[in-house]
Design an enzyme around this catalytic site. Structure first.
Site, short mmCIF file in Angstrom:
data_model
loop_
_atom_site.label_atom_id
_atom_site.label_comp_id
_atom_site.label_asym_id
_atom_site.label_seq_id
_atom_site.Cartn_x
_atom_site.Cartn_y
_atom_site.Cartn_z
N SER A 138 0.55 2.57 -1.50
CA SER A 138 2.03 2.40 -1.28
C SER A 138 2.72 1.63 -2.42
CB SER A 138 2.24 1.91 0.10
OG SER A 138 3.43 1.47 0.59
N TYR A 151 0.00 -5.37 5.58
CA TYR A 151 0.26 -3.94 5.02
C TYR A 151 0.08 -4.06 3.34
CZ TYR A 151 1.93 0.84 4.07
OH TYR A 151 1.84 2.15 3.50
#
Length: 249
Positions: A138, A151
């Protein structure tokens, strides 16, 4: 051509939705046979039935489930030529409010899960020769976001895991690369928006991007397909931001 996957045998995790599903469609269109791993049995069942598609229910947070699923995929496909780790979950939470279980589960799915898939798949890829692994990280693993400590850490960890694996896997001709999407119009992304009035949040996201828009899953799948293809035969250990310019904007 990067769209030619004739005779290739590819396993995709998180394949029932979003980027994973878009990747499956690209591989099938190019002539591949694809094992689709996902823990959502109903969503897998909703995939169009095709002879070249093999749905397999698996939970990435369960090592035994992953081991059995990867071996089953190799069995039904007659081997493995490519792996795409697309499955992932999000967590937006201030660190003071984060529970131990939330951190542990996110790491289990986003970091340990891809490791388990790769570890189980490497012998099959080595046997096939010149295999490929693409791990979907990501942009949050390149540039941090507020309230996403877990995350961001999981996605940055996946990048370094992949680079280290690329060194090791090169010994037997297997390439390992990383794709870092920005905001992508998926159920996971939409679920992070306020349900009552999402437009201000959407505009705030767009403002972080040079291209000032949110990606379609197929735009990410196109890069995954290229990295999996023979056209990318001299690319390994690369981290590619497919993020509309967020990480430099």
């Amino acid at each position: 051509m990067s769209g030619d996957f004739t005779g290739r045998r590819i396993l995709v995790t998180g394949s029932a939705r979003g980027i994973g599903r878009a990747s499956v469609e690209r591989f099938l269109a190019g002539g591949a046979r694809v094992a689709c791993l996902d823990r959502d049995e109903a969503a897998l069942a909703a995939l169009a039935r095709r002879d070249e598609l093999y749905p397999i229910v698996a939970d990435l947070a369960d090592a035994g489930s992953v081991r059995d699923a990867v071996d089953r995929a190799a069995d039904v496909l007659g081997g493995l030529d490519g792996i795409v780790n697309s499955a992932g979950i999000d967590l937006e939470c201030p660190i003071e409010a984060m529970e131990d279980e939330q951190w542990q589960h996110l790491m289990a799915v986003n970091l340990t899960g891809p490791m388990l898939v790769c570890r189980q798949a490497v012998p099959h890829l080595r046997a096939a020769g010149q295999g490929s692994i693409v791990n979907v990280s990501s942009g949050a693993g390149l540039q941090p976001l507020r309230h996403r400590t877990a995350y961001g850490a999981s996605k940055a960890g996946l990048q370094m895991f992949s680079k280290a694996l690329a060194i090791e896997a090169a010994d037997y001709g297997v390439r390992v690369n990383i794709v870092c999407p920005g905001a992508v119009d998926t159920e996971l992304f939409r679920g992070s928006l306020p349900s009552s009035d999402p437009e201000p949040a959407l505009q705030a996201v767009r403002d972080r991007y040079a291209l000032a828009r949110i990606a379609d899953p197929d735009e990410i799948a196109a890069v995954i397909a290229f990295l999996t293809s023979r056209d990318a035969s001299y690319i390994t250990g690369a981290t590619i931001a497919v993020d509309g310019g967020r990480t430099f904007h």
